[in-house]
Scaffold this active site. Structure first.
Site, short mmCIF file in Angstrom:
data_model
loop_
_atom_site.label_atom_id
_atom_site.label_comp_id
_atom_site.label_asym_id
_atom_site.label_seq_id
_atom_site.Cartn_x
_atom_site.Cartn_y
_atom_site.Cartn_z
N ARG A 127 74.65 69.19 -86.68
CA ARG A 127 74.86 70.12 -85.49
C ARG A 127 74.66 71.49 -85.58
NH1 ARG A 127 79.92 66.96 -84.83
NH2 ARG A 127 79.24 65.17 -83.31
N LYS A 149 63.05 80.40 -80.58
CA LYS A 149 62.59 79.22 -79.90
C LYS A 149 62.07 78.14 -80.95
CE LYS A 149 60.76 80.83 -75.43
NZ LYS A 149 59.36 80.63 -74.71
N GLU A 191 47.92 87.41 -79.75
CA GLU A 191 49.28 87.59 -79.44
C GLU A 191 49.70 89.29 -79.57
OE1 GLU A 191 51.24 85.69 -77.83
OE2 GLU A 191 50.67 83.69 -78.43
N LYS A 260 58.76 92.25 -79.09
CA LYS A 260 59.29 90.94 -78.76
C LYS A 260 60.75 91.15 -78.97
CE LYS A 260 58.90 86.30 -79.22
NZ LYS A 260 58.40 85.01 -79.56
N GLU A 270 65.27 83.37 -71.72
CA GLU A 270 64.07 83.66 -70.80
C GLU A 270 64.39 83.19 -69.50
OE1 GLU A 270 60.64 81.53 -72.54
OE2 GLU A 270 59.41 81.79 -70.64
N ARG A 274 61.84 87.73 -70.58
CA ARG A 274 61.20 87.24 -71.64
C ARG A 274 59.84 86.33 -71.09
NH1 ARG A 274 63.97 83.75 -76.63
NH2 ARG A 274 61.76 83.62 -77.79
N ASN A 278 54.61 85.56 -71.67
CA ASN A 278 54.04 84.73 -71.51
C ASN A 278 52.33 85.25 -70.69
OD1 ASN A 278 55.22 82.57 -72.44
ND2 ASN A 278 56.68 82.81 -70.75
N HIS A 281 49.48 83.07 -70.70
CA HIS A 281 49.80 81.74 -71.19
C HIS A 281 49.50 80.73 -70.29
CE1 HIS A 281 50.92 83.98 -74.87
NE2 HIS A 281 51.44 82.80 -75.46
N HIS A 285 47.46 78.28 -71.74
CA HIS A 285 47.75 76.75 -72.01
C HIS A 285 47.02 75.75 -71.33
CE1 HIS A 285 52.19 77.83 -73.67
NE2 HIS A 285 51.57 77.55 -74.48
N HIS A 297 45.54 78.30 -80.81
CA HIS A 297 46.44 78.83 -79.39
C HIS A 297 45.85 80.30 -78.98
CE1 HIS A 297 50.07 79.72 -77.24
NE2 HIS A 297 50.25 80.84 -78.19
N1 LIG Z 1 58.56 79.66 -81.20
C1 LIG Z 1 57.49 80.31 -80.40
O1 LIG Z 1 58.17 81.48 -79.82
C2 LIG Z 1 56.17 80.48 -80.56
C3 LIG Z 1 55.22 81.25 -79.95
C4 LIG Z 1 53.89 80.98 -80.39
C5 LIG Z 1 53.51 79.98 -80.87
N2 LIG Z 1 54.18 79.11 -81.40
C6 LIG Z 1 53.74 77.69 -81.94
O2 LIG Z 1 53.14 78.12 -83.18
C7 LIG Z 1 52.44 77.19 -83.59
C8 LIG Z 1 51.09 77.89 -84.00
O3 LIG Z 1 51.31 78.62 -85.05
P1 LIG Z 1 50.01 79.12 -86.12
O4 LIG Z 1 49.02 79.71 -85.46
O5 LIG Z 1 50.90 79.97 -87.32
O6 LIG Z 1 49.78 77.55 -86.84
P2 LIG Z 1 49.87 77.16 -88.35
O7 LIG Z 1 51.41 76.89 -88.40
O8 LIG Z 1 49.05 75.84 -87.92
O9 LIG Z 1 49.06 77.91 -89.15
C9 LIG Z 1 47.93 78.06 -89.25
C10 LIG Z 1 46.99 77.60 -90.48
O10 LIG Z 1 47.07 78.36 -91.26
C11 LIG Z 1 47.77 78.04 -92.76
N3 LIG Z 1 48.37 79.26 -93.19
C12 LIG Z 1 49.40 79.90 -92.77
N4 LIG Z 1 49.60 80.93 -93.40
C13 LIG Z 1 48.88 80.99 -94.37
C14 LIG Z 1 48.44 81.96 -95.25
N5 LIG Z 1 49.32 82.95 -95.49
N6 LIG Z 1 47.23 81.83 -96.10
C15 LIG Z 1 46.47 80.63 -95.99
N7 LIG Z 1 46.69 79.60 -94.85
C16 LIG Z 1 48.00 80.00 -94.07
C17 LIG Z 1 48.66 77.05 -92.03
O11 LIG Z 1 48.86 75.97 -93.28
C18 LIG Z 1 47.78 76.38 -90.83
O12 LIG Z 1 46.73 75.52 -91.55
C19 LIG Z 1 51.94 76.38 -82.42
O13 LIG Z 1 52.56 75.13 -82.55
C20 LIG Z 1 52.58 77.06 -81.31
O14 LIG Z 1 53.36 76.36 -80.24
C21 LIG Z 1 55.61 79.07 -81.15
#
Ligand SMILES: NC(=O)c1ccc[n+]([C@@H]2O[C@H](COP(=O)([O-])OP(=O)(O)OC[C@H]3O[C@@H](n4cnc5c(N)ncnc54)[C@H](O)[C@@H]3O)[C@@H](O)[C@H]2O)c1
Length: 1588
Positions: A127, A149, A191, A260, A270, A274, A278, A281, A285, A297
C-alpha cells in the site's frame, strides 16, 4: 574541475528536488540520513547498469550504509516495451521474495521508463513505500521524475495504469548526462523547450542564444570503450563534454525543473494548470502512438509543438513570428519539426500517419472532455492562452495536420463586415532596411520585418561583420539594430553562408567592400548553396572591381563563392553598371555609395534598366535614412550620391508586401465586404500597391486610398465587372489575383464575353511555375474559359457566380493544383469560396486546394487570416488518392513480343470493364501515312522510339486516371525517356504490369511465326536486354506460361482475372471468419506437380507456398511457381511464406537482402497473403507493410524449442507487437510438451480476439490444437510426400476428429421433387463429403407434394442439413420458407433450402450461379458490362438465366420463346432495369442491331424445336459479337449431352458451346458450400458426376 552550486527546489512545500553536478556523496548521505530503512532496493535498467557512474553511486552506498541495513539490486530490461504490468509484477515478486516490508525505500535510477514504473511499484507495494528518484536521462531530470506521476503501459495505450505518488527526493545529478547518447539528449531538450515555451520567455531567449554551442558539443560526443572490471565485459559508451557547457546545461535543467515544480505545486492532480505542461502533447502523442518505438517521445512532442503552435496561430492567438521562433529553436536543437522530414521519415521506417488514425488516437487523450479533444494553446512564447487546455474542433485539427485544404462557400460572412488586415512585411523593403540600418548611426527599431531566408542571412551577416548590435524586443516582434555608422565593420573569420538568398547575396557583395580587415583576416568569403553558386553576380562584381575593390571568384566565374578583399576599398567617382539583368545590382551599389572614398555618380549602362521601380524604392528609402540621391538632369539613368553618413530613424515600420495585400483586398471585392490594409497607400514604394486603384476600382469596387492605407469595398456579390484591358507590367505578381476576380466578373454586353484582358506579364511564365498556363488550367476546373496570350491572358468571366463549378472529374471532386506556388494557392483560396455561394443546400461539397503550405514562402499565416480574421470556413483532408477508394488508374501492359500482351490486355479490359487502347494502333493513327514498319523505314528507329514515348506520355496525361488498358509495343522500354515515364506513372499509383514469359517458350513461339523470321541469338539478346527494364519499370508482374490446351488457357484466364481484380482493389481479399484451412506446399518445384495441385488443395481456402523449400530463389523461377499454382488451383489465394531457419524453415536467417527481394516479388505478383515473421528486423517488416497494397499480412511467430508456454509474457508481447504493426492476421505456433499446453493455448485464443488468430501447437501432443483452431488451419494432404510441420493433419483427418469430438454434427440432406430417380445430386454431395471427411449423408426423397416435404423433413427431421429442391416443388416450397435470398426472390423459385436453426429455413436459388460459373469457366468474363445476351424460353430455368445475365452486367437481355404470353409474363415479373427485350418474330430478330455474345437456351432438347424458334436463334447466332472472348452458348438441357442447338451454334456459327451438365455441377457445388461452409472439391465432384 567545473562546478555549479547545489540547488534545492521546493515542490508541494518541501525541498525535494536537489540539482547539482557530481553529487553522489550528497545523494547517498541524504538518502540514508533522511530515509532511514532496513532495506534499500535499487532498480535500474540494463543500459544504466553499464554506466561507470552507477558503480560510483553503488560503492558510495555500500560505504555509507549503516549497520543492519541492506541494499538489494534489480535490473529491468530497457525500452518502452518493458514498461508493463508484467515487469512491475516481476519487480514486486523480487521484493516479496526478498522479504521487503513497508519500511523499504526504493531507489529508481534511470530514465523516465524506470522512474515511472518503479514509482508505480512504490505506490502500490504494501500500500505504498518510500521512493527516491535518481533521474539519469535529460527527459527524466526535467520532466518525468518531477511531479509524482507514475504509470505502466497497456496494449490499449501508454501510461493507462498508474498513480500519483510523490517521491521523498529527486536527485538530479548533471553528471549522468555525460554518458547519455546524443539522440536521447536531444530528445530531452524537447521538454526543456516546451517548458520555456509555456512559461518562461527569458529562458526561451537564453536557449535560443546557446543553441549552437549545445548542438556543437552534443554532436561532438565521442564513443568510448569501457570495460566492466567485475564482469570483464566491454561496452561502448557515449561521452559528451558536459563540463564545456556545464553552466548552460545546469541552468536549462534547473529552470525547467523550477517551472514544473511551480506548476505541480499549484495543481498536483492536473485539474487545470498542470494541463499546460501538455503543450505539444495532444498531437505529439498521436504521432508517438503510431511511430513508437522508432520515434522517441521528445521527437514526437517537438512535432506536436509545431502543430499546436500552428493551431494557435490559425485561431488567431499566436503571431506568425512566434511560430517561426519555435520552429527555429527546435531545429537548432536538432529536433524534428515535421513528420515528413527526410531523416525522421527514414528513422521511423516511412510509416504512414493517416489523419483518421491520428484523430482517433487523440480522442483517447486523458485531458479530453468526454469526446471533445483538448489542446494547450500559446499566446506568445513564454505564455499560454488561458490557464488550461482548450477544446478544439476536429475541423481545426484536420486543417493544421494536412496540406490539403477544404474551402467552404464564403456565405455566412455578413455583407457589412469590415476588417483590417496587415500582411507580412515586404521582402524587398525588409532587406533594404536591414542594410541601411546596419550602415546608419544610432538605434533603429524595425517593425513588421519579414521573417524569411533572405532576412535571416542578412541579419546574421550584419552581426558577423560587426555592423550593428542586434537585439529583439516585443518577444521577437521588433528587431533593434544599433548602428555604428559603418565604422565598426570588420572581416569575420568564417565564410558567410547565404543559402539561396539572392537579394542578400547581391546587397552584401557591395556591403563587403566597405568592411575593414581584422587582425587575422583581410577578406570575406560570401558563399551559398548549389543553386546560389549558379546564379549570376558578374556585372556587379565587374563594376565594383573597376571601382577599386578586389574580388576573386573562388569557384565559378560570375557566381558565388566570392572572396572580397577588405584592404581595398570602393573608390567612388563615376561607376558604370550594366543593369539589364537585375535591379538588385543597382540598389546594392546605391546603398553603399555614400561610404565610398569619393562622392559617387552611378550610371546605368547597356540599355534600359530592368525594374526601375525597385531602384526608385531604394532611393526613397535612402532618403528616410538621411541620404538624398539626385538624378542627373543631363544623362539618363544616372544618379549622384553624396559622400555622407546614414542617420537611423528611431523607428522604421516595414511596409506590408503589396502583392500579398491583393488577396485580402480581392476577398472584399468578391464577397462585397470591406477590407483595409493599413500600411500600404498611394505613397507606397511598391508597384503592386496600384492593384486596388487600377484593377479592383474599375471592376466595380469602391477604393479609398490615403497616402498610407488602402480600403476596398466590393459591390454586392455577383456584381463585379470585367476589365477590358489592363497592362499589369508594374504589378506582375498581382495578375493571378486579378484573374480570379475576373473569373466571376460579367457585364450586360454579350459581345465581349465578359472578357478581361491582362497583358505585360510575360515574366510570369518563368516564376515558380508557368503562372499563365497554371491559371488557365486551374480556372478551367471551375468552368471558367481563358485564352493565353504571349505576354498575358484573357479571362472570360461567368455570367453568374452560380455557374462557377466545383472542380471534379468522373471519379468525383478533385483538387485545385497550386504548383507549389504561393501566389497560385492564395488566389484560388479566394475563388474556391465563391463556388456554391448561393446554394441553399445544407451540405455542399467544399473546394479542395492542394499544397496549402506553399503560401509559407511569403505568407505562412494566410490561411489563418482567411479563416480567423475574414471568417471563411476551412477544413483539412487527407489526399484523395490516399483514401481507401477503388481507383480507376489505368493499366499499362509491357513485356516482350509473344508474351501474350494482346490477349491479356483484352482479358484485363474485360475483367475491369476498362477501355482498351493499343499504342501501336494509336501510333499508326497519329502517323497517318502507313504502318510502323514504313515509318521506321523512312525515319529510322530512333525517331520511332521518340515518337512512341511522346504518344505514351500524351495518353498517360490524358487518360492515366480514366480506366484504360494500354497495350504497348515490346520495345517501348528501349528509350530511356519511356522508362522514366513508365516509372513515373507507376509511382503515381498507376499500374505498370509486366507480362513475363519464359525465354525458351518465347523463342519457340517466335520461331513458329513465319511472318517474323528471327534468329535465336538475336531474340535472346533482345530478351536479356529488355527483361531487366521491364522489371525495373513495372510495379506488378504476371507470369503467363504457354498454355497447351483450352482448359489450361481458361484456367490462366481465371487466374488472371482474379489477379487483376485483387491488385486493382476491385476484389477485396477476405480474411476467413469461419472454419477454414490452407495446405502447405513444400515442393522444391511446383511445376513438376501441376496436375495434382488442385486435388491437394481440396477444401482449402488458401494455399501456402513455402518459398524456403524451393530449389531456386531467382525471380523468374519463383514467379513461375506462383503462377503455376494460380492456374492450377483456379486462383485460390496464395500465402507466400519464407520461413527462416530460426523459425523452423530453411531460409538463411541473415540473408535479408534476398528476403527483401522475395517480398518485393510477392507484392508485385499480387499474392493474397504474405507471412511476415515477427522476429524480422523492423525495417523489413515496414517495407512490406508500407507497400502491401491489397495484400494481407500474416504476422507469425514460432516457438520451435518449446521455450515458452502459452502463459509466458513472450506471447503477450508478440501479440502486442503484431497489434502495433497492424498486421491483418496473427499466426502463433507453439510446441506442446504436455497435453495441458493445448488447454493453455485455448485460453490464450479466447482472450486474444482483437485480430484474426491462427494458434496451434506443434508435435504429436499438439494435434488437437489443429482441430480446435478455427481460421486458416495449416494442413497437409495425403498426396504430399510429407508434412510441413510435425503433427500436421489432413483436412479429412481434422474433420473426422472434430466430428468425433462433437464439433461437427452429422446431417442428413436430400434432393426433393419428382421424378428424381436420375438425379446426380446424391453422387455429387456424397463424393464431396467423402473427399473432405465430412460425416453427412445425401439421399433422395421423391414426392410432388410440398406438404409432404414440410411434414417429413422440415418439421420431421431434426438432423436435416439442407434440401435440393427440383421440379415440381421449386415454387410450392416457398411458402414454408422463413427467409428468401434476393436471388430466390427475384427468380421466384427456390432450389436450395438452408436450415437456420430453431425450425427456421432460408430459401435460396443457385441455378443462376450454375449458369454464370459455367460461362466463366468456359472463358466468358465475370463482368460483361455493356454487352447483350439472349435467353431462349420463358419457363423457370429462363428466369434463372435472365438473373444470371443481369448479374454479369448485361446491358440488354433479349428473350425469345414459342409462346408470347409466357414471355410477356416473364418480362412483367422482372424489374424494368433488367432491360428485357422480347423478340416475337423473325422479322423483329432481323431488325435487332445489337450483337449478342451469350445465349442461354432453357427449352427441352429431347424433342425437336419449332423451326420458327430456331430461325430466330440463328439470327442472333449470326450476330455473335467478337468481344474479348468467343461468343458462347449454354444449353441448360442436359439430354442429350450435345443438343441440336449446340451443334448448330458450333458447326455453323463457330460459337463456343457449353453442355448443361456443367451447369448442374456448378449449381450443386454452390449448394455444397452453403450447406457445409467448405470449399467444394470441384474436380473430384465434377469427374464423379460426369463419369458416365
Ligand atoms: N511521469 C511523467 O510525468 C512523465 C513525463 C514525461 C515522460 N514520461 C515517460 O518517460 C518515459 C521516457 O523516458 P526516457 O526518455 O528517459 O526513456 P528511457 O527511460 O528509456 O531512457 C532512455 C534511454 O537512455 C538510457 N539511459 C538513461 N540514462 C542514461 C545515461 N545517463 N547514460 C546512458 N544511457 C542512459 C536508458 O537506458 C534508455 O535506453 C516514457 O515512458 C514516458 O511516458 C513520464
Amino acid at each position: 574541475m567545473a562546478t555549479v552550486p547545489l540547488a534545492k527546489v521546493p515542490i508541494l512545500g518541501k525541498d525535494t528536488v536537489h540539482v547539482g553536478y557530481n553529487i553522489h556523496e550528497h545523494i547517498v548521505s541524504t538518502t540514508i540520513h533522511d530515509c532511514p530503512s532496513s532495506t534499500y532496493v535499487i532498480v535500474n535498467d540494463a543500459n544504466v547498469q553499464k554506466l561507470p557512474y552507477l558503480k560510483t553511486i553503488k560503492s558510495e552506498m555500500e560505504k555509507q550504509l549503516p549497520e543492519g541495513a541492506r541494499v538489494l539490486h534489480y535490473i529491468t530490461k530497457p525500452g518502452e516495451a518493458n514498461k508493463t504490468r508484467q515487469t512491475k509484477e516481476q519487480v514486486e515478486d523480487f521484493m516479496l521474495d526478498n522479504g521487503c516490508t513497508r519500511d523499504t525505500v526504493v531507489i529508481a535510477i534511470g530514465g523516465g521508463i524506470v522512474g515511472d514504473m518503479i514509482g508505480y511499484v512504490a505506490a502500490t507495494f504494501m500500500r505504498g513505500v518510500r521512493v527516491v528518484h535518481i533521474p539519469t536521462s535529460l527527459l527524466a531530470m526535467v520532466d518525468s521524475s518531477i511531479g509524482g506521476k507514475t504509470a505502466v503501459d497497456t496494449p490499449m495505450g501508454k501510461n493507462f495504469i498508474g498513480a500519483f505518488w510523490q517521491p521523498q527526493f529527486v536527485f538530479v545529478d548533471i553528471k549522468w548526462l555525460e554518458t547519455l547518447p546524443r539522440r536521447e539528449f536531444i530528445n530531452g531538450m524537447a521538454e526543456v523547450i516546451k517548458t520555456a515555451c509555456i512559461w518562461d520567455a527569458a529562458e526561451f531567449a537564453r536557449l535560443e542564444e546557446n543553441a549552437q554551442t549545445f548542438l556543437d558539443i552534443v554532436n561532438n560526443a565521442q564513443i568510448v570503450q569501457y570495460s566492466d572490471e567485475n564482469t570483464g565485459d566491454v561496452y561502448e559508451l557515449s561521452q559528451t563534454d558536459i563540463p564545456k557547457m556545464l553552466e548552460h546545461t545546469y541552468k536549462l535543467v534547473l529552470e525547467s525543473i523550477k517551472v514544473k515544480t511551480e506548476v505541480v505545486s499549484s495543481d498536483e492532480r492536473e485539474t487545470s494548470l498542470r494541463n499546460l505542461l501538455n503543450f505539444g502533447h495532444t498531437i505529439g502523442h498521436a504521432f508517438e502512438a503510431i511511430l513508437t518505438p522508432q520515434a522517441l517521445h521528445g521527437e514526437c512532442v517537438s512535432i506536436g509543438m509545431i502543430y499546436e503552435a500552428e493551431l494557435s496561430r490559425y485561431l488567431g492567438i499566436l503571431s506568425p513570428t512566434q511560430v517561426a521562433r519555435i520552429v527555429k529553436i527546435l531545429v537548432a536543437y536538432g529536433l524534428p519539426v515535421s513528420p515528413s522530414e527526410k531523416w525522421f521519415k527514414e528513422l521511423t521506417l516511412q510509416k504512414r500517419t493517416p489523419l483518421d488514425v491520428l484523430l482517433s488516437k487523440m480522442s483517447i487523450d486523458k485531458k479530453n472532455d468526454g469526446s471533445k479533444k483538448k489542446c494547450v494553446l500559446l499566446e506568445t512564447v513564454g505564455k499560454c492562452y488561458g490557464t488550461s487546455a482548450h477544446v478544439v474542433s476536429d475541423a481545426d485539427l484536420r486543417f493544421v495536420l494536412t496540406d490539403e485544404t477544404l474551402v467552404y462557400p464564403f456565405k455566412n460572412i455578413p455583407a457589412n463586415q469590415t476588417k483590417t488586415i496587415t500582411p507580412p512585411g515586404s521582402k524587398s523593403i525588409s532587406n533594404r532596411a536591414l542594410i541601411l540600418a546596419a550602415l546608419g548611426k544610432g538605434p533603429c527599431r524595425i517593425k513588421n520585418l519579414l521573417h524569411s531566408d533572405d532576412t535571416k542571412h542578412m541579419l546574421n551577416a550584419v552581426q558577423e561583420l560587426n555592423g550593428a548590435k542586434i537585439t529583439w524586443e516585443d518577444n521577437g516582434e521588433t528587431v533593434v539594430l544599433d548602428g555604428q555608422g559603418g565604422a565598426t565593420l570588420t572581416a569575420c573569420e568564417n565564410p558567410l553562408y547565404l543559402g539561396n538568398a539572392g537579394t542578400a547575396s547581391r546587397f552584401l557583395t557591395s556591403f563587403a567592400s566597405l568592411v575593414k580587415s581584422s587582425k587575422s583576416k583581410n577578406h570575406i568569403i560570401l558563399t551559398g548553396n548549389d543553386r546560389m553558386q549558379q546564379r549570376p553576380i558578374g556585372p556587379l562584381v565587374d563594376s565594383l572591381r573597376t571601382n577599386g575593390t578586389k574580388i576573386d571568384y573562388v569557384k565559378n566565374e560570375g557566381s558565388l563563392p566570392l572572396k572580397v578583399y577588405t584592404d581595398t576599398h570602393l573608390q567612388g567617382g563615376r561607376i558604370e553598371l550594366a543593369a539589364t539583368v537585375s535591379s538588385q545590382y543597382v540598389s546594392s551599389v546605391l546603398m553603399c555609395a555614400p561610404y565610398a572614398e569619393e562622392p559617387v555618380t552611378l550610371s546605368l549602362v547597356g540599355g534600359k534598366p530592368i525594374s526601375i521601380l525597385y531602384v526608385e524604392m531604394t532611393i526613397k528609402m535612402m532618403e528616410k535614412f538621411g541620404v538624398k540621391v539626385t538624378q542627373s538632369t543631363t544623362e539618363p539613368f544616372t544618379y549622384h550620391i553624396p559622400k555622407t553618413q546614414y542617420v537611423n530613424p528611431p523607428e522604421y515600420v516595414i511596409e506590408s508586401d503589396a502583392s500579398s495585400a491583393t488577396y485580402p483586398l480581392a476577398f472584399a471585392a468578391l464577397t462585397g465586404t470591406t477590407v483595409t490594409v493599413p500600411n500600404i497607400g498611394s505613397d507606397s514604394l511598391q508597384g503592386d500597391a496600384r492593384f486596388a486603384r487600377d484593377v479592383l476600382g474599375p471592376m466595380g469596387c469602391t477604393v479609398e486610398q490615403t497616402a498610407s492605407s488602402t480600403t476596398v469595398t466590393g459591390p454586392p456579390v455577383g456584381h463585379l465587372k470585367p476589365l477590358k484591358h489592363i497592362d499589369m507590367e508594374p504589378m506582375t505578381d498581382a495578375f493571378l489575383t486579378a484573374c480570379v476576380v475576373a473569373a466571376v466578373a460579367h457585364d450586360s454586353n454579350p459581345e465581349f464575353h465578359n472578357t478581361t484582358t491582362i497583358e505585360g506579364i510575360a515574366n510570369q511564365r518563368v516564376k515558380e511555375c508557368n503562372r499563365i498556363e497554371a491559371m488557365a488550367t486551374q480556372l478551367a476546373k471551375f468552368g471558367v474559359r481563358t485564352h493565353e496570350l504571349p505576354d498575358g491572358i484573357q479571362v472570360h468571366g461567368l455570367d453568374s457566380i452560380d455557374e462557377l463549378q466545383l472542380p471534379r472529374d468522373s471519379t468525383g471532386p478533385i483538387g485545385v493544383e497550386t504548383y507549389d506556388d504561393h501566389r497560385v494557392a492564395m488566389s484560388f483560396s479566394l475563388l474556391a469560396g465563391m463556388v456554391n455561394y448561393n446554394s441553399t443546400e445544407k451540405d455542399v461539397d467544399p473546394v479542395r486546394v492542394l499544397e496549402r503550405h506553399c503560401t509559407g514562402k511569403t505568407w505562412p499565416g494566410w490561411w489563418d487570416v482567411l479563416h480567423t480574421n475574414l471568417g471563411a470556413r476551412l477544413d483539412g483532408a487527407e489526399p484523395i488518392n490516399n483514401a481507401a477508394t477503388k481507383s480507376s488508374k489505368s493499366v499499362v501492359i509491357i513485356g516482350m513480343r509473344a508474351a501474350g500482351k494482346t490477349t491479356i490486355s483484352k482479358w484485363c479490359a474485360a475483367a475491369l470493364g476498362y477501355k482498351l487502347m493499343d499504342l501501336d494502333d494509336a501510333f499508326e493513327q497519329d502517323y497517318g501515312h502507313g504502318n510502323i514498319k514504313e515509318f521506321v523505314a523512312q525515319n529510322g528507329w530512333e525517331k520511332f522510339r521518340e515518337e512512341e514515348t511522346r504518344i505514351f506520355e500524351d495518353v498517360i496525361n490524358k487518360h492515366g486516371d480514366d480506366g484504360y488498358i494500354f497495350s504497348t509495343g515490346g520495345g517501348i522500354v528501349e528509350n530511356p525517356a519511356s522508362r522514366v515515364a513508365l516509372k513515373k506513372f507507376a509511382a503515381s499509383g498507376g499500374y505498370v504490369l509486366h507480362l513475363h514469359r519464359d525465354i525458351e517458350e518465347t523463342i519457340i513461339f517466335l520461331q513458329s511465326d513465319p511472318s517474323r523470321p528471327a534468329f535465336v541469338e538475336e531474340i535472346r539478346d533482345v530478351w536479356e536486354r529488355r527483361e531487366k527494364w521491364y522489371k525495373d519499370c513495372s510495379n506488378y508482374t504476371f507470369f503467363a506460361p504457354h498454355c497447351s490446351n483450352e482448359i489450361e488457357f481458361q484456367s490462366l484466364r481465371k487466374a488472371f482475372s482474379r489477379f487483376i481484380n485483387v491488385i486493382s482493389g476491385n476484389e477485396e481479399i477476405a480474411v476467413p471468419t469461419k472454419r477454414s484451412a490452407f495446405v502447405c506446399l513444400t515442393f522444391e518445384d511446383l511445376t513438376e506437380h501441376t496436375s495434382k495441385l488442385s486435388e491437394i488443395a481440396y477444401g482449402c481456402d488458401a494455399v501456402e507456398v513455402r518459398v524456403d523449400h524451393l530449389v531456386k530463389l531467382d525471380a523468374d523461377f519463383v514467379n513461375r511457381q506462383l503462377f503455376t499454382l494460380r492456374s492450377a488451383t483456379g486462383g485460390l489465394p496464395i500465402i507466400f511464406t519464407v520461413r527462416t531457419k530460426k523459425q523452423g524453415g530453411k531460409f538463411d536467417d541473415d540473408d535479408y537482402e534476398t528476403l527483401e527481394q522475395l517480398f518485393s516479388l510477392a507484392l508485385k505478383a499480387g499474392v493474397e497473403f504474405i507471412d511476415l515473421e515477427l522476429t524480422l528486423p523492423t525495417a523489413i517488416q515496414y517495407k512490406v507493410l508500407n507497400n502491401k497494397g491489397n495484400t494481407k499480412v500474416i504476422g507469425s511467430h514460432h516457438d520451435f524449442d518449446a521455450a515458452f508456454p502459452w502463459s509466458n509474457s513472450e506471447w503477450e508481447n508478440r501479440y502486442n507487437q503484431a497489434l502495433s504493426l497492424d498486421v491483418d492476421i496473427v499466426k502463433f505456433v507453439g510446441t506442446a510438451v504436455t497435453f495441458e499446453d493445448n488447454l493453455e493455448l485455448e485460453r490464450f485464443r479466447f482472450s486474444h480476439t482483437i485480430k484474426p488468430l491462427i494458434a496451434i501447437n506443434m508435435g504429436e501432443i499438439g494435434k488437437v490444437s489443429r482441430v480446435l483452431n478455427t481460421i486458416l488451419t495449416p494442413i497437409t494432404s495425403s498426396l504430399l510426400p510429407g508434412s510441413a510441420a510435425p503433427g500436421q493433419l489432413t483436412l479429412p483427418e481434422i474433420n473426422k476428429i472434430y466430428t468425433s469430438m462433437g464439433g461437427i454434427t452429422p446431417k442428413e440432406l436430400f434432393v426433393v421433387g419428382k421424378p428424381i430417380e436420375h438425379s446426380r445430386s446424391p453422387t455429387l454431395h456424397n463424393t464431396g463429403y467423402k473427399l473432405l471427411g465430412l460425416p453427412h449423408t445425401f439421399g433422395k426423397f421423391e414426392t410432388d407434394s410440398a406438404e409432404e416435404v414440410k411434414k417429413q423433413l422440415l418439421d420431421g427431421n431434426k438432423n436435416l442439413g439442407g434440401l435440393a429442391v427440383t421440379i415440381p416443388l421449386k415454387l410450392d416450397i416457398i411458402k414454408y420458407m422463413d427467409d428468401l435470398t434476393p436471388a430466390a426472390e427475384i427468380i421466384g423459385a427456390v432450389n436450395t433450402v438452408i436450415p437456420l436453426g430453431d425450425g427456421k429455413f432460408r430459401g435460396d436459388n443457385t441455378d443462376w450461379l450454375g449458369i454464370t460459373n459455367s460461362l466463366i469457366s468456359n472463358g466468358v468474363p465475370a463482368n460483361v458490362s455493356g454487352m447483350c445476351g439472349l435467353v431462349v424460353g420463358a419457363g423457370g430455368a429462363s428466369r434463372a438465366a435472365v438473373y444470371a445475365l443481369f448479374k454479369m452486367g448485361c446491358a440488354k437481355i433479349y428473350v425469345i420463346n414459342r409462346c408470347s404470353d409466357e414471355m410477356q409474363a416473364l418480362k412483367a415479373s422482372f424489374p424494368v432495369h433488367f432491360n428485357l427485350v422480347l423478340v416475337e418474330t423473325v422479322e423483329e430478330a432481323d431488325q435487332v442491331v445489337d450483337t449478342v455474345s451469350m445465349v442461354i437456351s432453357c427449352v427441352p432438347a429431347n424433342k425437336p424445336l419449332p423451326d420458327n424458334l430456331v430461325s430466330k436463334v440463328e439470327r442472333f447466332l449470326a450476330k455473335g459479337a467478337k468481344a474479348s472472348f468467343v461468343p458462347t452458348l449454354l444449353d441448360a438441357a442436359y439430354k442429350p449431352s450435345i443438343t441440336p442447338l449446340m451443334k448448330l451454334a458450333s458447326d455453323k456459327y463457330q460459337w463456343h458451346v457449353v453442355p448443361g451438365a456443367q451447369m448442374l455441377v456448378h449449381q450443386g457445388v454452390e449448394q455444397f458450400e452453403r450447406w457445409t461452409s467448405f470449399k467444394p472439391p470441384f474436380k473430384g465432384i465434377f469427374d464423379e458426376v460426369t463419369k458416365d
